[in-house]
Design an enzyme around this catalytic site. Sequence first.
Site, PDB file in Angstrom:
ATOM      1  N   ARG A   1       0.809  -1.212   0.000  1.00 38.70           N
ATOM      2  CA  ARG A   1       0.000   0.000   0.000  1.00 38.70           C
ATOM      3  C   ARG A   1       0.847   1.268   0.000  1.00 38.70           C
ATOM      4  O   ARG A   1       0.562   2.231   0.701  1.00 38.70           O
ATOM      5  CB  ARG A   1      -0.956   0.031   1.193  1.00 38.70           C
ATOM      6  CG  ARG A   1      -2.049  -1.020   1.110  1.00 38.70           C
ATOM      7  CD  ARG A   1      -1.775  -2.190   2.009  1.00 38.70           C
ATOM      8  NE  ARG A   1      -1.887  -1.824   3.408  1.00 38.70           N
ATOM      9  CZ  ARG A   1      -1.437  -2.556   4.408  1.00 38.70           C
ATOM     10  NH1 ARG A   1      -0.862  -3.700   4.134  1.00 38.70           N
ATOM     11  NH2 ARG A   1      -1.558  -2.161   5.637  1.00 38.70           N
ATOM     12  N   CYS A   2       1.953   1.250  -0.723  1.00 38.50           N
ATOM     13  CA  CYS A   2       2.848   2.402  -0.786  1.00 38.50           C
ATOM     14  C   CYS A   2       2.452   3.283  -1.968  1.00 38.50           C
ATOM     15  O   CYS A   2       2.897   3.074  -3.095  1.00 38.50           O
ATOM     16  CB  CYS A   2       4.298   1.938  -0.918  1.00 38.50           C
ATOM     17  SG  CYS A   2       5.495   3.295  -0.842  1.00 38.50           S
TER      18      CYS A   2
END
Length: 297
Positions: free
Chosen positions: A83-84
């Site tokens: 989830r970067c």
Amino acid sequence: AKGPSTFIPLGEIPQEGGESSLHQLLEAFVSAGRVDHVAMVMGLHPQYLSSFWKTQYLLLRMDGPLPYHKRHYIAIMAAARHRCSYLVGLHMGEFLQVGGNPAWLQGLHCAPQKLRNLNEINKLLAHRPWLITKEHIEALLKPGEDSWSLAELVQALVLLTHYHSLASFVFGCGIKAEEDQDVGNSCWPPSPHSDSSPASDDSMGGSGGMDAMQEVEVLMERMKLLQENQLEEEGVTQEEMATRFELEKTESLLVPSSDILDPSLQSNIRCFLEDPEFGYKDFTRRGEQAPPTFRAQ
């Protein structure tokens, strides 16, 4: 709050005119056509920055079995698992610059099946790499229309692991999105117990920093209650207290990423995920129920 990092004051970040890191920042500019926030923060350690950019250049721009646009798409897949949003947005732009099909950026379901076949090993490498077996490799190399060659697969796996690691660096240094990176306002990782968007603010004064502080406060309060209970209970050993502490810590801060299903997560990340509820699970050996481990050596 200004600068490339949430945690490092702007005055401590080497600027382009600084003598100590000018050569490395110029090298970064020549390699990638820009000096992004990762390079600026890494400029605090010039020798590491130099090695990092040589690695990046070899992986993304030198000759290899994978076309350039597929390399960037694999980077997107890897960063999305953690989830970067910073890395996802960065490589979405790079993907288009090297001629990638814009339709692929609508989500993993729009990518060729050959790339989609990496999803299983991508999520295992990201969250539970000890579960990988030779069967996962054999399935990708099996002859067929969407099969991978050994050289292609080696480069793909190196890219996946490289960007899984780089996502940790981005989170740990509080790297913030560049002004021209229109994919969300920051790369804060989601809070397991937060109802707000993980990327709704880009400073420690925003939701990301506040969520982290609130989690620490909750954990400290639980620890205080455990200590008070110890005074009330006779015969509680230090070992038992340590066990309780670890249990509370795990439940409070090390929860698997079930929060990925939160609708507040940016759509530009969610669309690259299949089986989003899959996350880290403690692999510590505990007797006969211990999970298998794949020893590559």
